[in-house]
Design a protein around this motif. Structure first.
Motif, PDB file in Angstrom:
ATOM      1  N   ASN A  74     -24.926  34.177  28.408  1.00 36.22           N
ATOM      2  CA  ASN A  74     -24.573  33.057  27.546  1.00 36.22           C
ATOM      3  C   ASN A  74     -23.625  33.565  26.466  1.00 36.22           C
ATOM      4  O   ASN A  74     -23.525  34.768  26.222  1.00 36.22           O
ATOM      5  CB  ASN A  74     -25.814  32.365  26.962  1.00 36.22           C
ATOM      6  CG  ASN A  74     -26.653  33.273  26.098  1.00 36.22           C
ATOM      7  OD1 ASN A  74     -26.132  33.925  25.195  1.00 36.22           O
ATOM      8  ND2 ASN A  74     -27.945  33.345  26.366  1.00 36.22           N
ATOM      9  N   LEU A  75     -22.932  32.631  25.840  1.00 38.26           N
ATOM     10  CA  LEU A  75     -21.902  32.980  24.864  1.00 38.26           C
ATOM     11  C   LEU A  75     -22.480  33.770  23.688  1.00 38.26           C
ATOM     12  O   LEU A  75     -21.840  34.694  23.178  1.00 38.26           O
ATOM     13  CB  LEU A  75     -21.195  31.720  24.370  1.00 38.26           C
ATOM     14  CG  LEU A  75     -19.962  31.929  23.500  1.00 38.26           C
ATOM     15  CD1 LEU A  75     -18.910  32.755  24.238  1.00 38.26           C
ATOM     16  CD2 LEU A  75     -19.394  30.599  23.064  1.00 38.26           C
ATOM     17  N   GLU A  76     -23.700  33.453  23.288  1.00 36.35           N
ATOM     18  CA  GLU A  76     -24.332  34.176  22.178  1.00 36.35           C
ATOM     19  C   GLU A  76     -24.507  35.656  22.523  1.00 36.35           C
ATOM     20  O   GLU A  76     -24.250  36.528  21.707  1.00 36.35           O
ATOM     21  CB  GLU A  76     -25.689  33.545  21.859  1.00 36.35           C
ATOM     22  CG  GLU A  76     -26.359  34.141  20.647  1.00 36.35           C
ATOM     23  CD  GLU A  76     -27.688  33.460  20.343  1.00 36.35           C
ATOM     24  OE1 GLU A  76     -28.566  34.150  19.805  1.00 36.35           O
ATOM     25  OE2 GLU A  76     -27.835  32.268  20.638  1.00 36.35           O
ATOM     26  N   ASP A  77     -24.934  35.950  23.754  1.00 40.50           N
ATOM     27  CA  ASP A  77     -25.074  37.349  24.183  1.00 40.50           C
ATOM     28  C   ASP A  77     -23.728  38.058  24.221  1.00 40.50           C
ATOM     29  O   ASP A  77     -23.614  39.211  23.827  1.00 40.50           O
ATOM     30  CB  ASP A  77     -25.712  37.429  25.576  1.00 40.50           C
ATOM     31  CG  ASP A  77     -27.185  37.076  25.566  1.00 40.50           C
ATOM     32  OD1 ASP A  77     -27.819  37.193  24.505  1.00 40.50           O
ATOM     33  OD2 ASP A  77     -27.690  36.678  26.624  1.00 40.50           O
ATOM     34  N   ILE A  78     -22.727  37.376  24.719  1.00 40.52           N
ATOM     35  CA  ILE A  78     -21.404  37.974  24.859  1.00 40.52           C
ATOM     36  C   ILE A  78     -20.793  38.285  23.489  1.00 40.52           C
ATOM     37  O   ILE A  78     -20.155  39.314  23.298  1.00 40.52           O
ATOM     38  CB  ILE A  78     -20.475  37.052  25.678  1.00 40.52           C
ATOM     39  CG1 ILE A  78     -21.010  36.941  27.113  1.00 40.52           C
ATOM     40  CG2 ILE A  78     -19.040  37.549  25.661  1.00 40.52           C
ATOM     41  CD1 ILE A  78     -20.362  35.849  27.934  1.00 40.52           C
ATOM     42  N   ASN A  79     -21.020  37.412  22.514  1.00 39.35           N
ATOM     43  CA  ASN A  79     -20.473  37.600  21.169  1.00 39.35           C
ATOM     44  C   ASN A  79     -21.344  38.487  20.278  1.00 39.35           C
ATOM     45  O   ASN A  79     -20.942  38.823  19.173  1.00 39.35           O
ATOM     46  CB  ASN A  79     -20.255  36.252  20.487  1.00 39.35           C
ATOM     47  CG  ASN A  79     -19.022  35.548  21.007  1.00 39.35           C
ATOM     48  OD1 ASN A  79     -18.052  36.190  21.392  1.00 39.35           O
ATOM     49  ND2 ASN A  79     -19.060  34.237  21.044  1.00 39.35           N
ATOM     50  N   ASN A  80     -22.506  38.883  20.768  1.00 38.69           N
ATOM     51  CA  ASN A  80     -23.407  39.733  19.982  1.00 38.69           C
ATOM     52  C   ASN A  80     -22.996  41.195  20.143  1.00 38.69           C
ATOM     53  O   ASN A  80     -23.343  41.846  21.122  1.00 38.69           O
ATOM     54  CB  ASN A  80     -24.851  39.526  20.445  1.00 38.69           C
ATOM     55  CG  ASN A  80     -25.838  40.317  19.641  1.00 38.69           C
ATOM     56  OD1 ASN A  80     -25.479  41.108  18.763  1.00 38.69           O
ATOM     57  ND2 ASN A  80     -27.108  40.125  19.933  1.00 38.69           N
ATOM     58  N   LEU A  81     -22.269  41.713  19.171  1.00 38.12           N
ATOM     59  CA  LEU A  81     -21.763  43.083  19.249  1.00 38.12           C
ATOM     60  C   LEU A  81     -22.797  44.113  18.814  1.00 38.12           C
ATOM     61  O   LEU A  81     -22.559  45.308  18.925  1.00 38.12           O
ATOM     62  CB  LEU A  81     -20.503  43.243  18.396  1.00 38.12           C
ATOM     63  CG  LEU A  81     -19.340  42.327  18.727  1.00 38.12           C
ATOM     64  CD1 LEU A  81     -18.119  42.703  17.906  1.00 38.12           C
ATOM     65  CD2 LEU A  81     -19.027  42.329  20.195  1.00 38.12           C
ATOM     66  N   SER A  82     -23.954  43.664  18.328  1.00 39.47           N
ATOM     67  CA  SER A  82     -24.958  44.633  17.890  1.00 39.47           C
ATOM     68  C   SER A  82     -25.810  45.121  19.060  1.00 39.47           C
ATOM     69  O   SER A  82     -26.482  46.126  18.955  1.00 39.47           O
ATOM     70  CB  SER A  82     -25.856  44.026  16.811  1.00 39.47           C
ATOM     71  OG  SER A  82     -26.653  43.000  17.344  1.00 39.47           O
ATOM     72  N   ARG A  83     -25.781  44.433  20.175  1.00 37.88           N
ATOM     73  CA  ARG A  83     -26.563  44.825  21.337  1.00 37.88           C
ATOM     74  C   ARG A  83     -25.679  45.538  22.347  1.00 37.88           C
ATOM     75  O   ARG A  83     -24.498  45.272  22.446  1.00 37.88           O
ATOM     76  CB  ARG A  83     -27.155  43.556  21.976  1.00 37.88           C
ATOM     77  CG  ARG A  83     -28.466  43.817  22.652  1.00 37.88           C
ATOM     78  CD  ARG A  83     -29.017  42.576  23.247  1.00 37.88           C
ATOM     79  NE  ARG A  83     -28.238  42.296  24.447  1.00 37.88           N
ATOM     80  CZ  ARG A  83     -28.202  41.134  25.029  1.00 37.88           C
ATOM     81  NH1 ARG A  83     -28.862  40.124  24.541  1.00 37.88           N
ATOM     82  NH2 ARG A  83     -27.502  40.948  26.112  1.00 37.88           N
ATOM     83  N   GLY A  84     -26.237  46.426  23.090  1.00 33.29           N
ATOM     84  CA  GLY A  84     -25.482  47.089  24.149  1.00 33.29           C
ATOM     85  C   GLY A  84     -25.059  48.499  23.763  1.00 33.29           C
ATOM     86  O   GLY A  84     -25.398  49.011  22.698  1.00 33.29           O
TER      87      GLY A  84
END
Length: 189
Positions: free
Chosen positions: A101-111
């Motif tokens: 989802n877009l929220e996951d893709i835009n979440n730069l703190s994860r990964g």
């Protein structure tokens, strides 16, 4: 007798807290994991994307792979690469969900965070910080071949400047997907 209790308490305290002292990563303000000290080889002179480079920063590159979840169901998890014009990239995924989802893709703190550079407009060299649960992180190098809307990521460098013919057995294949609403934020690593 009292000093034995104090020594025992001190030993227990040291054992329980010392494991975290040896970890070479920390949590950022939003809960993401980052290296304590940046030791990327590619940070000496961060790469700046050029118009000639065959890499799209307004898209993500997705690899789909099956995983088994708790109830035994097999779902197709998605891992993605997101590149930024300042030589940084992020490796993240759908976290046991079927869809990104877009929220996951835009979440730069994860990964997993990393740096990249491109040579001859088609060779991608990446280095990212990889962490497994309760282990110290380590730096991993990847070697990619850019072709049209795909990235073929190999674990070893090309021999004599030539990659083997890419296939699902010798590399990870990522396919470009344009994303509407991709955030313009800059990475914090």
């Amino acid at each position: 007798m009292e000093w034995k209790k104090l020594v025992m308490f001190t030993l227990i305290l040291l054992v329980t807290t010392s494991c975290s002292l040896f970890l070479n990563y920390e949590y950022n303000d939003t809960g993401g994991l980052r290296p304590k000290k940046l030791r990327f080889e590619l940070t000496k002179i961060p790469y700046q994307l050029t118009k000639r480079d065959n890499l799209d920063t307004n898209a993500i590159y997705i690899k789909k792979h099956p995983i088994k979840v708790e109830n035994g169901e097999v779902i197709e998890e998605q891992t993605f690469l997101r590149f930024f014009a300042n030589g940084r990239y992020l490796i993240s995924g759908s976290q046991f969900q079927k869809e990104l989802n877009l929220e996951d893709i835009n979440n730069l703190s994860r990964g997993f965070v990393g740096y990249y550079e491109i040579k001859q407009n088609k060779y991608l060299y990446g280095e990212f910080f990889w962490i497994r649960y309760n282990e110290g992180g380590r730096y991993v190098k990847e070697y990619g071949l850019l072709e049209e809307d795909k990235i073929f990521m190999f674990k070893s460098p090309p021999e004599n400047g030539v990659f083997p013919k890419p296939n699902k057995n010798n590399c990870n294949i990522y396919i470009r997907k344009k994303i509407q609403g991709l955030s313009e934020t800059s990475p914090d690593w």
